[in-house]
Design a protein around this motif. Structure first.
Motif, PDB file in Angstrom:
ATOM      1  N   THR A  30      76.165  87.438  36.800  1.00  0.00           N
ATOM      2  CA  THR A  30      77.613  87.677  36.773  1.00  0.00           C
ATOM      3  C   THR A  30      78.372  86.445  36.295  1.00  0.00           C
ATOM      4  OG1 THR A  30      77.386  89.172  38.671  1.00  0.00           O
ATOM      5  CG2 THR A  30      79.579  88.336  38.209  1.00  0.00           C
ATOM      6  N   MET A  31      79.435  86.660  35.522  1.00  0.00           N
ATOM      7  CA  MET A  31      80.320  85.582  35.107  1.00  0.00           C
ATOM      8  C   MET A  31      81.757  85.992  35.401  1.00  0.00           C
ATOM      9  SD  MET A  31      80.599  82.552  33.908  1.00  0.00           S
ATOM     10  CE  MET A  31      81.727  81.449  33.054  1.00  0.00           C
ATOM     11  N   LYS A  32      82.441  85.214  36.241  1.00  0.00           N
ATOM     12  CA  LYS A  32      83.822  85.482  36.635  1.00  0.00           C
ATOM     13  C   LYS A  32      83.987  86.924  37.119  1.00  0.00           C
ATOM     14  CE  LYS A  32      85.930  81.863  33.800  1.00  0.00           C
ATOM     15  NZ  LYS A  32      86.933  81.538  32.766  1.00  0.00           N
ATOM     16  N   GLY A  33      82.980  87.397  37.844  1.00  0.00           N
ATOM     17  CA  GLY A  33      83.034  88.720  38.441  1.00  0.00           C
ATOM     18  C   GLY A  33      82.583  89.856  37.545  1.00  0.00           C
ATOM     19  N   ASP A  88      91.882  94.284  44.209  1.00  0.00           N
ATOM     20  CA  ASP A  88      90.874  93.360  44.717  1.00  0.00           C
ATOM     21  C   ASP A  88      89.733  94.111  45.381  1.00  0.00           C
ATOM     22  OD1 ASP A  88      90.199  90.432  45.240  1.00  0.00           O
ATOM     23  OD2 ASP A  88      90.077  91.266  47.269  1.00  0.00           O
ATOM     24  N   THR A  89      90.045  95.194  46.079  1.00  0.00           N
ATOM     25  CA  THR A  89      89.009  96.003  46.716  1.00  0.00           C
ATOM     26  C   THR A  89      88.154  96.703  45.671  1.00  0.00           C
ATOM     27  OG1 THR A  89      90.455  96.379  48.629  1.00  0.00           O
ATOM     28  CG2 THR A  89      88.577  97.839  48.385  1.00  0.00           C
ATOM     29  N   ALA A  90      88.774  97.238  44.631  1.00  0.00           N
ATOM     30  CA  ALA A  90      88.025  97.903  43.565  1.00  0.00           C
ATOM     31  C   ALA A  90      87.046  96.938  42.909  1.00  0.00           C
ATOM     32  CB  ALA A  90      88.985  98.477  42.526  1.00  0.00           C
ATOM     33  N   VAL A  91      87.483  95.703  42.696  1.00  0.00           N
ATOM     34  CA  VAL A  91      86.618  94.700  42.073  1.00  0.00           C
ATOM     35  C   VAL A  91      85.450  94.347  42.990  1.00  0.00           C
ATOM     36  CG1 VAL A  91      86.491  92.292  41.309  1.00  0.00           C
ATOM     37  CG2 VAL A  91      88.420  93.723  40.614  1.00  0.00           C
TER      38      VAL A  91
END
Length: 205
Positions: A30-33, A88-91
């Motif tokens: 992963t990179m930056k999420g 934020d929750t979806a991410v």
């Protein structure tokens, strides 16, 4: 991109960290999420050759977050502060789970389908109360997921991120933090929780 999205993205990226390749993290490379699999799918949809997610550009990151999370979780039709919490929750926990958690928070049927009933309830709700309930639901899930083998080490980071989100969204008793105060706890990143299918309960790991 609108101001609400840009502000929400800035918060999310603060907690997504840089490059991560932890074998115990369900998100994988992963990179930056943005995971390698998500980046591969996006590159393919744009008729671009495969590339290492470690080299993803800021423009690609903004586009992916907008389409895969902000719009997919219907953050763009929510009241202020609820949109941030939903994004934020979806991410961190997946768009389908985020919709179900939102439905639970506003008191409608939990089916993962954001329809007219959900929209009406979201429009009529008190944002402060809804955000507080939503974050309590999210906390309960984190504590449950931390009981899975090898996941307890992520709980401190999960709770630090959630409490920072509470502060950012104006939940009473929680402090709004500066951009340099992201604390990942016992690891070097915040673990992603795998998303669910529409037929699954929000408690499924």
């Amino acid at each position: 991109m609108d101001t609400a999205y840009n502000d929400a993205l800035a918060f999310v990226l603060r907690w997504e960290g840089g490059f991560v390749d932890d074998p115990q993290d369900h998100g994988g490379r992963t990179m930056k999420g943005v995971t390698q699999s998500v980046y591969d799918a996006w590159r393919a949809s744009q008729a671009k050759p495969a590339a290492d997610v470690k080299g993803i550009s800021n423009d690609e990151i903004a586009f992916i977050y907008s389409n895969n999370y902000w719009k997919k979780a219907l953050c763009n039709v929510l009241q202020s502060h609820i949109d941030l919490v939903q994004f934020d929750t979806a991410v961190n926990m997946g768009p389908v789970r985020a919709v179900k958690m939102l439905q639970q928070a506003v008191g409608v049927g939990v089916d993962g389908a954001f329809g007219a009933e959900t929209q009406k309830a979201c429009d009529a709700c008190n944002p402060e109360d809804t955000v507080a309930r939503y974050c309590s639901i999210r906390e309960a899930l984190y504590r449950k997921f931390a009981q899975a083998p090898g996941q307890d080490r992520f709980l401190v980071g999960w709770m630090n991120r959630l409490n920072a989100l509470r502060g950012e969204a104006g939940v009473p008793g929680f402090k709004k933090r500066g951009s340099s105060e992201a604390d990942f706890g016992d690891t070097d990143h915040i673990e992603r929780v795998p998303d669910i299918s529409p037929d699954d309960s929000i408690e499924k790991w």
